[in-house]
Design an enzyme around this catalytic site. Structure first.
Site, short mmCIF file in Angstrom:
data_model
loop_
_atom_site.label_atom_id
_atom_site.label_comp_id
_atom_site.label_asym_id
_atom_site.label_seq_id
_atom_site.Cartn_x
_atom_site.Cartn_y
_atom_site.Cartn_z
N LYS A 57 0.83 -1.21 0.00
CA LYS A 57 0.00 0.00 0.00
C LYS A 57 0.86 1.26 0.00
CE LYS A 57 -2.14 -0.88 3.92
NZ LYS A 57 -1.45 -2.11 4.36
N ARG A 83 -9.12 0.81 9.34
CA ARG A 83 -8.61 -0.53 9.68
C ARG A 83 -9.63 -1.35 10.43
NH1 ARG A 83 -2.85 0.63 9.25
NH2 ARG A 83 -1.55 -1.15 9.70
N ARG A 116 11.78 -5.06 4.58
CA ARG A 116 11.42 -3.67 4.31
C ARG A 116 12.36 -2.69 5.03
NH1 ARG A 116 5.28 -2.01 5.02
NH2 ARG A 116 5.57 -2.47 7.21
N ARG A 136 11.75 -0.48 10.41
CA ARG A 136 10.72 -0.08 11.36
C ARG A 136 10.75 -0.96 12.59
NH1 ARG A 136 5.05 0.47 8.26
NH2 ARG A 136 4.41 -0.56 10.19
N ARG A 166 0.39 -8.49 13.76
CA ARG A 166 -0.21 -7.52 12.84
C ARG A 166 -1.02 -8.23 11.76
NH1 ARG A 166 4.98 -4.93 11.12
NH2 ARG A 166 3.77 -3.70 9.66
P1 AMP Z 1 1.22 0.79 9.17
O1 AMP Z 1 2.38 1.67 8.91
O2 AMP Z 1 -0.01 1.18 8.39
O3 AMP Z 1 1.54 -0.67 9.04
O4 AMP Z 1 0.83 1.02 10.71
C1 AMP Z 1 1.74 0.74 11.75
C2 AMP Z 1 1.01 0.64 13.09
O5 AMP Z 1 0.35 1.88 13.38
C3 AMP Z 1 -0.11 -0.40 13.13
O6 AMP Z 1 0.37 -1.71 13.43
C4 AMP Z 1 -1.00 0.16 14.24
O7 AMP Z 1 -0.44 -0.08 15.53
C5 AMP Z 1 -0.92 1.66 13.98
N1 AMP Z 1 -1.97 2.11 13.01
C6 AMP Z 1 -1.79 2.60 11.75
N2 AMP Z 1 -2.95 2.93 11.18
C7 AMP Z 1 -3.91 2.64 12.10
C8 AMP Z 1 -5.33 2.74 12.11
N3 AMP Z 1 -6.02 3.18 11.04
N4 AMP Z 1 -5.98 2.35 13.25
C9 AMP Z 1 -5.32 1.90 14.33
N5 AMP Z 1 -3.98 1.76 14.37
C10 AMP Z 1 -3.28 2.13 13.28
#
Ligand code: AMP
Length: 214
Positions: A13, A88, A127, A160, A171
């Site tokens: 994404k 999400r 990554r 990360r 996750r």
């Molecule tokens: P991502 O970079 O999108 O993989 O997000 C990394 C982490 O941020 C996730 O594992 C969640 O802990 C938090 N996070 C990101 N977007 C959301 C969301 N829309 N709702 C809740 N937690 C989020």
């Protein structure tokens, strides 16, 4: 173009949103990036978000919705936006509809980035992010020239904190339990488009463009 990118962690994404942003001048709005910036700034909000992020759990809806409302209210979203990693869960998807109705906008599509689960782990473990430009790369899949260029330009390849095998498993489970139901939610709204997100970045991008009508 107002789109949501749906898909498991590692489905590409962020990579595709960055490409679309660069080529179409539409902002990528990644709640993960916004939350990581809040954590790095040491703000009270970042402190509240951090434990959930480290554990691979979702950050609470009130925090995420506050961030997204503020971001969607900024002027650069006038021509559209790419939501990456939001919504999400169902509560967030419903809240998004309400926020968009308030500002007189609606989504054009929710694009599901479809990737075989076996491929996801390698994408996530490999990554890296360039410390200077924020560009997403992968030590297994990116051309060596691109990886070398980061170092040559004085940048670092940053991993990360939540891209480790223990957190990744959680996750993926959170995705399956809480985010996957949104596929049916958006199918019901007539907005769902599914893209085969395996293969080269450029091939996936071409499929993405044709899914959203170019
Ligand atoms: P991502 O970079 O999108 O993989 O997000 C990394 C982490 O941020 C996730 O594992 C969640 O802990 C938090 N996070 C990101 N977007 C959301 C969301 N829309 N709702 C809740 N937690 C989020």
């Amino acid at each position: 173009m107002r789109i949501v990118l749906l898909g498991a962690p590692g489905s590409g994404k962020g990579t595709q949103a960055q490409k679309l942003m660069a080529e179409r001048d539409i902002p990528q709005i990644s709640t993960g990036d916004l939350l990581r910036a809040a954590v790095a700034s040491g703000s009270a909000l970042g402190k509240r978000a951090r434990a959930a992020m480290d554990a691979g759990e979702l950050v609470s809806d009130d925090i995420v919705l506050g961030i997204i409302r503020e971001r969607l209210g900024q002027p650069d979203t006038g021509n559209g936006f790419i939501l990456d990693g939001f919504p999400r869960n169902s509560a967030q998807a419903e809240a998004l509809e309400a926020v968009l109705a308030d500002i007189g906008q609606q989504l054009d599509a929710a694009v599901l980035m479809d990737v075989d689960p076996d491929v996801l782990m390698k994408r996530l473990v490999g990554r890296r992010t360039c410390s200077k430009t924020g560009k997403l790369l992968n030590i297994y899949f990116s051309p060596k020239s691109e990886l070398d260029a980061v170092i040559a330009e004085g940048g670092e390849l940053i991993q990360r904190a939540d891209d480790n095998e223990a957190t990744i498993g959680n996750r993926l489970e959170v995705y399956r339990a809480q985010t996957e139901p949104l596929i049916e939610f958006y199918r019901g709204r007539g907005l769902l488009r599914t893209v085969n997100a395996e293969g080269s970045i450029d091939d996936v991008y071409a499929r993405l463009l044709s899914a959203v009508g170019g």
